[in-house]
Scaffold this active site. Structure first.
Site, PDB file in Angstrom:
ATOM      1  N   ASN A 153      -9.072  -0.072   3.460  1.00  0.00           N
ATOM      2  CA  ASN A 153      -8.976  -0.760   2.144  1.00  0.00           C
ATOM      3  C   ASN A 153      -7.747  -1.840   1.760  1.00  0.00           C
ATOM      4  OD1 ASN A 153      -7.136   1.528   2.461  1.00  0.00           O
ATOM      5  ND2 ASN A 153      -7.148   2.005   0.279  1.00  0.00           N
ATOM      6  N   ASP A 172       0.862  -1.212  -0.105  1.00  0.00           N
ATOM      7  CA  ASP A 172       0.210   0.013  -0.056  1.00  0.00           C
ATOM      8  C   ASP A 172       0.893   1.191   0.104  1.00  0.00           C
ATOM      9  OD1 ASP A 172      -2.278   1.800   0.569  1.00  0.00           O
ATOM     10  OD2 ASP A 172      -1.238   1.811   2.465  1.00  0.00           O
TER      11      ASP A 172
END
Length: 269
Positions: A223, A9
């Site tokens: 997420n 990420d």
């Protein structure tokens, strides 16, 4: 089984508090790539918002890939070949836009190259997002958003307190029809139901012939949960949310303390 693919990420994970990649993290990633490990940035950002970082890390060769839009678009960073793409329809746009108006929150819509807003008083969070991902903002009324637009995601954006109250009022049908994730206190995203970082990572791993057990994923926020759960080895950053830490197999240092380097050094090298 050795790790062959590391999914990372960006915001809150790869990037430090200054939205930069530390020299140590950069060096570790380049070393991993030299050893033949696939390094794949998995971000909610669109491609323009990650291109500079891909170049910094040397992830623009013919065998390099990136996951953008929280899994909405997976492509080869060199050839731009699309491996997977999941979009929202014009009907989806109309439903989500109507919902945002009913809940009295700002909303913007993102295609591959532009952020559209129908809010005449443009939210400062939309301006922040446009600056962050290096994309232009265009004001368009709902009637001017045509069916030809390739919508990859839509985002409710507002003050955290306002957004939090709005999220609680979203009807159950929307949860059934869309993937919805909160990527920041002021961002709440709507995506195609098939879209999440975990599904995108699965699609890419299968395309590359890499087994699930050979995948490591590193993240910090809601997420990132799907990819952390999919990966054979899920890593939570020290600054990660409680849910991410619970879902992960291991926890490393924060993004201010080079947690990504720690993860690669411990579990890949």
């Amino acid at each position: 089984m050795p790790i062959k693919l590391v999914a990372i990420d960006m915001d809150g994970t790869l990037l430090n508090e200054h939205s930069r990649i530390s020299p140590k993290v950069c060096a570790t990633i380049k070393q991993a790539k030299e050893k033949g490990v696939k390094i794949v940035l998995c971000t909610g950002r669109p491609l323009p918002g990650v291109s500079e970082h891909l170049a910094t890390l040397g992830l623009t060769d013919s065998e390099d890939y990136v996951v953008t839009y929280n899994g909405g678009l997976v492509l080869n960073t060199h050839t731009q070949e699309v491996i997977a793409c999941h979009t929202l329809s014009h009907d989806d746009y109309l439903q989500i836009d109507t919902l945002a108006r009913q809940l009295k929150v700002h909303l913007h819509t993102t295609t591959e190259d532009t952020i559209y807003t129908s809010n005449r008083d443009i939210s400062p969070y939309t301006v922040h997002e446009a600056y962050l991902v290096n994309m232009p903002i265009k004001y368009r009324t709902p009637e001017e958003i045509t069916e030809e637009l390739k919508i990859i995601k839509m985002m409710m954006i507002d003050e955290p307190e306002i957004l939090s109250q709005a999220i609680k009022q979203i009807p159950p049908a929307f949860h059934e029809n869309y993937t919805m994730v909160q990527s920041a206190p002021y961002f709440y995203e709507f995506l195609n139901k098939q879209t999440n970082k975990g599904e995108a990572l699965k699609e890419l791993a299968e395309y590359l012939g890499i087994k699930q057990a050979e995948v490591m994923a590193i993240g910090d926020a809601e997420n990132d949960l799907a990819m952390i759960r999919y990966a054979g080895l899920g890593i939570a950053m020290g600054n990660g949310t409680p849910d991410v830490k619970t879902a992960a197999d291991q926890i490393v240092a924060t993004n201010q303390e080079d947690g990504v380097s720690e993860a690669i050094e411990k579990f890949v090298f």
